[in-house]
Design a protein around this motif. Structure first.
Motif: not given
Length: 485
Positions: A400-408, A472-485
């Motif tokens: 799954x990782x290679x297709x996911x990274x090309x999706x990104x 919850x973690x994406x909108x409340x934590x991850x996107x503020x510490x460098x994992x924003x899409x």
């Protein structure tokens, strides 16, 4: 008279029920589905002219591997190595790619980490620490919370979910022998492998799939997640998911009277730490310190892991012999990872992964969306359900990782964020006992533990809990510490 005879479960073969008149051609029936799917895949892959020959070969080998991983009980490493040899013999990959994969830092990191896990297990250090904490429990409720607390950090020192499960089996037997209540035993048998699995995301060395995913990220984007970064991203989620899972298990399988039941007081006096335990504990602490400070001293976690392994096996000083250290390494997993890296790299180099994603775009129309919530839901649903059709943890990462990274790349998303969010979902594998060896270990104990129906009931709730936690973690934590899409 019942002529049915139950054959014990094994890891190499499916559980079967045989009668006095066994069917001699059972293998033909078992082979029908994978052969039909393989034939269909071959026709589908050979038809499109927009994909180069190398891409078709890489895609066909990948699909064959995925089919065999999903529909047969053939060893995952054997399947991966066999499909890589198919690629090499047909010209889809070079011989050098196969040999170079085994020189990857991922391979050496896993070897060092397995030797570390072998030392922790042999000295009894993990079981001792667990017993010390569990001994403080006064009620069943406090026992569950304390078990959860001690199981979370094990992902930093034992790099295998099945290894962590094996280490905790003596603790499970000790606890349940004192309680003698089947429902409490069942709940603990569900709790321990569940926490082992959902806390895996807390450490990059918690599973081989993390290392594969990180290596593929570097191959595609020249970016890599460090040990410290991974812990910052994953440990808070691992803690939240573990305690949420503990709460769900208690509510689903135990009533208030059982949760409040007093535990018998254990008067067993702990023996003082042995010299081997002190050595192992000191080396583990030193390794973790060096892992967290990689950006300061420049030594990668693979180098630190090998140095720690050499110390633990040093003649006249180490806690286990070199021969025992080598035996602690899961060479089956090492071979699988090496072959899986070749499969993943072939998808990338031949543009097959990019071709897959472009077809997905055409069908789904996701390229036109601007909604981050929709993208997160798509990533979460694909990764959270991936264990249903691909039981191997590392196989899911390789597939799954290679297709996911090309999706990104195609949607101009942050590849690190896409990789990590996908890995969080892929670490969830709680629907069937065959989804993880940790689940199988507890399911197959001699004592009465849990039934597959119990796990299915638990997963029907925890899957939604995990989906909610990811959002919850994406909108409340991850996107503020460098994992924003």
């Amino acid at each position: 008279m019942n002529n049915t005879k139950k054959v014990p479960k094994t890891y190499g073969y499916r559980e079967t029920w045989r009668t006095s008149n066994p069917r001699p051609f059972r293998w033909v029936v078992d082979a029908t589905l994978p052969l039909a799917l393989t034939l269909t895949a071959g026709i589908a892959v050979l038809l499109p002219t927009s994909l180069p020959t190398e891409g078709r070969l890489a895609l066909f080998a990948f699909i064959v591997a995925a089919i065999l991983w999903s529909t047969t009980s053939i060893n995952a490493a054997y399947v991966a190595l066999g499909t890589v040899m198919l690629l090499v013999l047909t010209g889809g990959a070079s011989q050098e790619q196969l040999f170079e994969a085994l020189s990857s830092d991922v391979i050496w990191l896993m070897i060092g980490a397995f030797i570390l896990g072998g030392a922790v297990k042999k000295t009894g250090l993990a079981a001792r620490l667990t017993q010390i904490v569990v001994g403080r429990a006064t009620t069943v409720r406090s026992l569950f919370w304390l078990l959860t607390s001690i199981l979370i950090p094990l992902s930093f020192v034992i790099p295998s979910t099945s290894g962590r499960a094996a280490v905790t089996i003596p603790v499970f037997r000790s606890i349940t022998s004192e309680i003698e209540d089947r429902r409490i035993t069942r709940a603990i048998a569900l709790l321990m492998p569940t926490i082992i699995l959902v806390s895996t995301i807390g450490a990059i060395v918690g599973a081989g799939s993390h290392l594969i995913a990180n290596d593929l990220l570097y191959q595609i984007t020249q970016q890599r997640i460090s040990f410290t970064q991974w812990a910052i991203y994953g440990l808070p989620f691992a803690i939240a998911a573990s305690y949420a899972s503990c709460w769900v298990i208690m509510r689903l399988f135990l009533n208030k009277s059982r949760l409040d039941r007093r535990l018998p007081k254990q008067e067993q006096k702990q023996k003082p730490l042995s010299l081997d335990e002190i050595k192992t504990f000191a080396i583990v602490l030193l390794m973790m310190l060096l892992w967290f400070s990689e950006s300061w001293h420049g030594y990668e976690i693979a180098t630190v892991s090998l140095a720690g392994a050499l110390l633990l096996t040093l003649p006249n000083f180490g806690v286990l012999s070199w021969q025992d250290g080598v035996k602690a390494v899961s060479w089956n997993l090492i071979i699988f990872v090496g072959a899986a890296l070749v499969l993943g790299r072939s998808l990338i180099d031949s543009d097959a992964a990019q071709w897959i994603i472009s077809r997905i775009f055409e069908i789904s129309g996701i390229a036109q969306t601007d909604s981050q919530l929709l993208v997160i839901l798509l990533l979460a649903l694909i990764s959270l359900t991936s264990h249903l059709y691909m039981t191997s943890h590392t196989a899911r990462a390789a597939a799954l990782v290679p297709p996911m990274l090309y999706l990104a790349s195609s949607l101009q998303l942050n590849p690190v964020a896409v990789l990590f969010l996908s890995t969080v979902g892929m670490d969830y594998c709680l629907t069937f006992p065959v989804s993880s060896k940790a689940l199988l270990i507890f399911c197959e104990l001699d004592s009465s533990t849990y039934q597959p129906a119990d796990l299915l009931r638990l997963s029907s709730v925890l899957l939604l809990v995990h989906l909610g936690l990811i959002i919850l973690f994406y909108f409340g934590y991850w996107r503020w510490i460098g994992l924003a899409l």
